[in-house]
Scaffold this motif. Structure first.
Motif, PDB file in Angstrom:
ATOM      1  N   VAL A 113       0.844  -1.202   0.000  1.00 51.40           N
ATOM      2  CA  VAL A 113       0.000   0.000   0.000  1.00 51.40           C
ATOM      3  C   VAL A 113       0.874   1.245   0.000  1.00 51.40           C
ATOM      4  N   ARG A 114       1.975   1.212   0.749  1.00 56.23           N
ATOM      5  CA  ARG A 114       2.876   2.370   0.755  1.00 56.23           C
ATOM      6  C   ARG A 114       3.432   2.642  -0.640  1.00 56.23           C
ATOM      7  N   GLY A 115       3.765   1.579  -1.356  1.00 57.05           N
ATOM      8  CA  GLY A 115       4.261   1.741  -2.726  1.00 57.05           C
ATOM      9  C   GLY A 115       3.210   2.321  -3.643  1.00 57.05           C
ATOM     10  N   ARG A 116       1.982   1.875  -3.486  1.00 59.37           N
ATOM     11  CA  ARG A 116       0.876   2.400  -4.307  1.00 59.37           C
ATOM     12  C   ARG A 116       0.657   3.882  -4.017  1.00 59.37           C
ATOM     13  N   ILE A 117       0.716   4.251  -2.736  1.00 62.96           N
ATOM     14  CA  ILE A 117       0.547   5.656  -2.353  1.00 62.96           C
ATOM     15  C   ILE A 117       1.692   6.496  -2.924  1.00 62.96           C
ATOM     16  N   SER A 118       2.909   5.973  -2.863  1.00 60.39           N
ATOM     17  CA  SER A 118       4.061   6.709  -3.379  1.00 60.39           C
ATOM     18  C   SER A 118       3.936   6.965  -4.870  1.00 60.39           C
ATOM     19  N   ARG A 119       3.357   6.013  -5.601  1.00 64.93           N
ATOM     20  CA  ARG A 119       3.183   6.190  -7.044  1.00 64.93           C
ATOM     21  C   ARG A 119       2.077   7.187  -7.366  1.00 64.93           C
ATOM     22  N   HIS A 120       0.931   7.058  -6.691  1.00 63.59           N
ATOM     23  CA  HIS A 120      -0.229   7.886  -7.040  1.00 63.59           C
ATOM     24  C   HIS A 120      -0.239   9.242  -6.339  1.00 63.59           C
ATOM     25  N   ARG A 121       0.298   9.299  -5.128  1.00 60.95           N
ATOM     26  CA  ARG A 121       0.383  10.543  -4.357  1.00 60.95           C
ATOM     27  C   ARG A 121      -0.963  11.218  -4.138  1.00 60.95           C
ATOM     28  N   ARG A 122      -2.039  10.438  -4.127  1.00 59.52           N
ATOM     29  CA  ARG A 122      -3.390  10.947  -3.872  1.00 59.52           C
ATOM     30  C   ARG A 122      -4.061  10.050  -2.854  1.00 59.52           C
ATOM     31  N   ALA A 123      -4.898  10.649  -2.028  1.00 57.74           N
ATOM     32  CA  ALA A 123      -5.639   9.884  -1.020  1.00 57.74           C
ATOM     33  C   ALA A 123      -6.913  10.637  -0.668  1.00 57.74           C
ATOM     34  N   TRP A 124      -7.775   9.966   0.042  1.00 60.99           N
ATOM     35  CA  TRP A 124      -8.979  10.585   0.588  1.00 60.99           C
ATOM     36  C   TRP A 124      -8.879  10.485   2.095  1.00 60.99           C
ATOM     37  N   VAL A 125      -9.108  11.603   2.755  1.00 61.55           N
ATOM     38  CA  VAL A 125      -8.977  11.684   4.212  1.00 61.55           C
ATOM     39  C   VAL A 125     -10.257  12.285   4.771  1.00 61.55           C
ATOM     40  N   VAL A 126     -10.701  11.741   5.895  1.00 55.11           N
ATOM     41  CA  VAL A 126     -11.783  12.360   6.649  1.00 55.11           C
ATOM     42  C   VAL A 126     -11.116  13.369   7.573  1.00 55.11           C
ATOM     43  N   VAL A 127     -11.638  14.570   7.639  1.00 53.76           N
ATOM     44  CA  VAL A 127     -11.046  15.615   8.476  1.00 53.76           C
ATOM     45  C   VAL A 127     -10.912  15.081   9.908  1.00 53.76           C
ATOM     46  N   PRO A 128      -9.731  15.208  10.519  1.00 52.89           N
ATOM     47  CA  PRO A 128      -9.526  14.665  11.871  1.00 52.89           C
ATOM     48  C   PRO A 128     -10.457  15.295  12.901  1.00 52.89           C
ATOM     49  N   ASP A 129     -10.827  14.485  13.903  1.00 53.69           N
ATOM     50  CA  ASP A 129     -11.630  15.013  15.005  1.00 53.69           C
ATOM     51  C   ASP A 129     -10.712  15.751  15.976  1.00 53.69           C
TER      52      ASP A 129
END
Length: 152
Positions: A113-129
């Motif tokens: 998963v880290r490798g996939r993230i490094s390649r795409h450099r995009r993610a979806w995040v829920v704003v932290p509480d």
């Protein structure tokens, strides 16, 4: 089934999020079944077949580990917040999120998963509480990764 979450509406109402939660529930149920089978086999080996090797002890340890894995599983903190599409990169083992405000997350993701993230450099995040708890997901990875905002 979409391969990414929608940024429209609450995260819990999103089909991708529901799909990820269903996959996680099935995975946890599988571990419970495997643990129960290992425990039953251990009991049969000890009481019915009177096996005196180390196999029953190994099966008992596996059953306890499977149960512990399911019981310690953290539920994602979503609430009524929305997904936000952000740019990300890894720095010293932590995920740096570039959005309206930059923050650093501790995320337990494996090397694939880290490798996939490094390649795409995009993610979806829920704003932290307020406590810094959030959830991260990535395109094509049907899993929600609990994360915590890092102070350091």
């Amino acid at each position: 089934m979409p391969d990414k979450p929608s940024t429209e509406g609450a995260a819990l109402d999103d089909p991708w999020t529901r799909h990820c939660l269903e996959v996680a529930d099935r995975r946890a149920f599988g571990w419970v079944v495997l643990g129960a089978l290992a425990f039953a086999l251990q009991l049969a080996l000890v009481f019915v077949f009177e096996v005196s090797s180390s196999l029953p002890a190994v099966l008992l340890l596996f059953a306890a580990a499977a149960l512990g894995l399911v019981l310690t599983r953290r539920q994602p903190v979503l609430g009524d917040r929305e997904w936000v599409h952000v740019r990300v990169h890894w720095r010293r083992g932590r995920l740096v999120v570039h959005g309206t405000r930059q923050f650093v997350l501790d995320v337990s993701a494996g090397p694939l998963v880290r490798g996939r993230i490094s390649r795409h450099r995009r993610a979806w995040v829920v704003v932290p509480d307020r406590a810094g708890n959030t959830v991260v997901t990535f395109r094509g990875v049907p899993r929600l990764f609990p994360a915590k905002v890092s102070r350091g």
